[in-house]
Scaffold this active site. Structure first.
Site, PDB file in Angstrom:
ATOM      1  N   LYS A 151       0.876  -1.171   0.000  1.00 36.85           N
ATOM      2  CA  LYS A 151       0.000   0.000   0.000  1.00 36.85           C
ATOM      3  C   LYS A 151       0.910   1.218   0.000  1.00 36.85           C
ATOM      4  O   LYS A 151       1.221   1.791   1.050  1.00 36.85           O
ATOM      5  CB  LYS A 151      -0.928  -0.047   1.223  1.00 36.85           C
ATOM      6  CG  LYS A 151      -2.198   0.759   1.037  1.00 36.85           C
ATOM      7  CD  LYS A 151      -3.265   0.330   2.022  1.00 36.85           C
ATOM      8  CE  LYS A 151      -4.390   1.321   2.088  1.00 36.85           C
ATOM      9  NZ  LYS A 151      -5.111   1.568   0.850  1.00 36.85           N
TER      10      LYS A 151
HETATM   11  N1  PXG Z   1      -7.895  -2.471  -2.759  1.00 34.83           N
HETATM   12  C1  PXG Z   1      -7.246  -1.298  -2.834  1.00 34.83           C
HETATM   13  C2  PXG Z   1      -6.459  -0.981  -4.038  1.00 34.83           C
HETATM   14  C3  PXG Z   1      -7.310  -0.390  -1.760  1.00 34.83           C
HETATM   15  O1  PXG Z   1      -6.674   0.769  -1.817  1.00 34.83           O
HETATM   16  C4  PXG Z   1      -8.769  -1.953  -0.601  1.00 34.83           C
HETATM   17  C5  PXG Z   1      -8.636  -2.806  -1.682  1.00 34.83           C
HETATM   18  C6  PXG Z   1      -9.569  -2.381   0.590  1.00 34.83           C
HETATM   19  O2  PXG Z   1      -8.689  -2.683   1.676  1.00 34.83           O
HETATM   20  P1  PXG Z   1      -9.139  -2.515   3.186  1.00 34.83           P
HETATM   21  O3  PXG Z   1      -7.953  -2.985   3.971  1.00 34.83           O
HETATM   22  O4  PXG Z   1      -9.443  -1.065   3.401  1.00 34.83           O
HETATM   23  O5  PXG Z   1     -10.309  -3.376   3.374  1.00 34.83           O
HETATM   24  C7  PXG Z   1      -8.087  -0.713  -0.621  1.00 34.83           C
HETATM   25  C8  PXG Z   1      -8.179   0.236   0.521  1.00 34.83           C
HETATM   26  C9  PXG Z   1      -9.712   6.134  -0.285  1.00 34.83           C
HETATM   27  C10 PXG Z   1      -9.153   4.975   0.453  1.00 34.83           C
HETATM   28  O6  PXG Z   1      -9.491   7.254   0.183  1.00 34.83           O
HETATM   29  C11 PXG Z   1      -9.094   3.733  -0.112  1.00 34.83           C
HETATM   30  C12 PXG Z   1      -8.531   2.684   0.610  1.00 34.83           C
HETATM   31  C13 PXG Z   1      -8.076   2.887   1.845  1.00 34.83           C
HETATM   32  C14 PXG Z   1      -8.139   4.125   2.386  1.00 34.83           C
HETATM   33  C15 PXG Z   1      -8.679   5.193   1.681  1.00 34.83           C
HETATM   34  O7  PXG Z   1     -10.376   5.926  -1.304  1.00 34.83           O
HETATM   35  N2  PXG Z   1      -8.483   1.507   0.003  1.00 34.83           N
END
Ligand code: PXG
Length: 287
Positions: A151
């Site tokens: 990430k």
């Molecule tokens: N895939 C991707 C590419 C992400 O960035 C998820 C899946 C879901 O992961 P979690 O651990 O959150 O269940 C993410 C997480 C935003 C934002 O501002 C997006 C994420 C996290 C924080 C903020 O759009 N994505």
């Protein structure tokens, strides 16, 4: 309300929360982050988020200047200082300030930043009626280039797909991997229901190992629903009985149309609704 921001062990007013323009986090997207939520004063799966942050940092050869325990404590104390109980937390570690060159060895002082704020949610209507999504032409990062399990602060891959979604009037877009298989959406993982079973792309499909994804897999299994992690293609999405996305911000959100094709009956299905309810109970500590 302006919340205080943690930078390197100190709290700053938002207007004074600043880092160097020479920070490689800005110059190159060189850093890692987590998006985390707290519900009723309790941070959801904090240990898992901190562990993923440390894994991301390890993968890019970045040493976080805190222990895992200190990092978790910094998150909790920043929330407490801001008197936030239901919050969105952005935990960031940048490479630190350096020279105007790529070389990370010529940087010093990685910056640990914690921003806490109110969460901005999708409108309730989207949970009731479900989302429309489209497939983006931009493929997800090749795992041999920038592994999607990291990430990192370089989100341009997903941002390009997000723009394609927005151009088509959608808040999310489906991303395929370099093999043309279904990977995930720009900030959410994807699930489908097929013959009453739950299917989701496996980690080796080139996805972020979502913490919401893991929680939903556990909840489904507890409900007696079989969960299959495998490689998927768009045929699986187009012919699914149900489809939903999972993510820290979105939680569990139904998808009712992909690339102009209605999914199932074109409205949120029963397994999606059950899992959304169970997830909500889990995060708010009702179960
Ligand atoms: N895939 C991707 C590419 C992400 O960035 C998820 C899946 C879901 O992961 P979690 O651990 O959150 O269940 C993410 C997480 C935003 C934002 O501002 C997006 C994420 C996290 C924080 C903020 O759009 N994505």
């Amino acid at each position: 309300m302006s919340f205080k921001v943690y930078i390197g062990g100190q709290l700053f007013d938002k207007a004074d929360a600043k880092i160097s323009v020479y920070d490689h986090g800005l110059l190159y997207g060189d850093g890692v982050f987590e998006g985390i939520r707290s519900y009723n004063g309790r941070v959801f799966r904090l240990k898992e988020h901190v562990d993923r942050l440390f894994d991301s940092a390890r993968a890019i050869h970045l040493e976080i200047p805190l222990t895992r325990d200190e990092t978790a404590k910094a998150v909790v104390s920043t929330l407490a200082a801001n008197e936030l109980t239901d919050a969105y937390i952005r935990l960031i570690v940048t490479r630190g300030a350096g020279t105007l060159g790529l070389d990370p060895r010529r940087t010093s002082n990685p910056q640990v930043i914690i921003i806490t704020d109110h969460i901005s949610l999708y409108p309730e209507e989207m949970y009731e009626k479900g989302l429309r999504i489209v497939t983006a032409g931009t493929a997800r990062n090749h795992p041999a280039a920038l592994n999607p399990r990291i990430k990192s602060l370089n989100y341009l891959n997903n941002i390009l797909a997000k723009i394609e979604g927005a151009n088509a009037g959608c808040v999310e877009a489906l991303m395929l991997n370099h093999k043309g298989e279904v990977a995930e959406c720009t900030g959410d993982n994807i699930f489908i229901v097929r013959r009453g079973e739950l299917h989701t792309p496996s980690i080796d499909s080139g996805i972020l190992e979502g913490i919401t994804r893991d929680a939903v897999i556990d909840l489904a299994r507890k409900e007696g629903i079989r969960v299959i992690e495998r490689s998927m293609d768009r045929h699986d999405v187009y012919t699914a009985e149900e489809c939903f996305l999972t993510g820290t911000a979105a939680e569990v959100i139904p998808v009712v149309e992909c690339d102009g094709r209605p999914i199932g009956g074109g409205s949120p299905g029963p397994i999606t609704k059950t899992l959304r309810k169970r997830f909500h109970a889990l995060v708010t500590g009702e179960s």
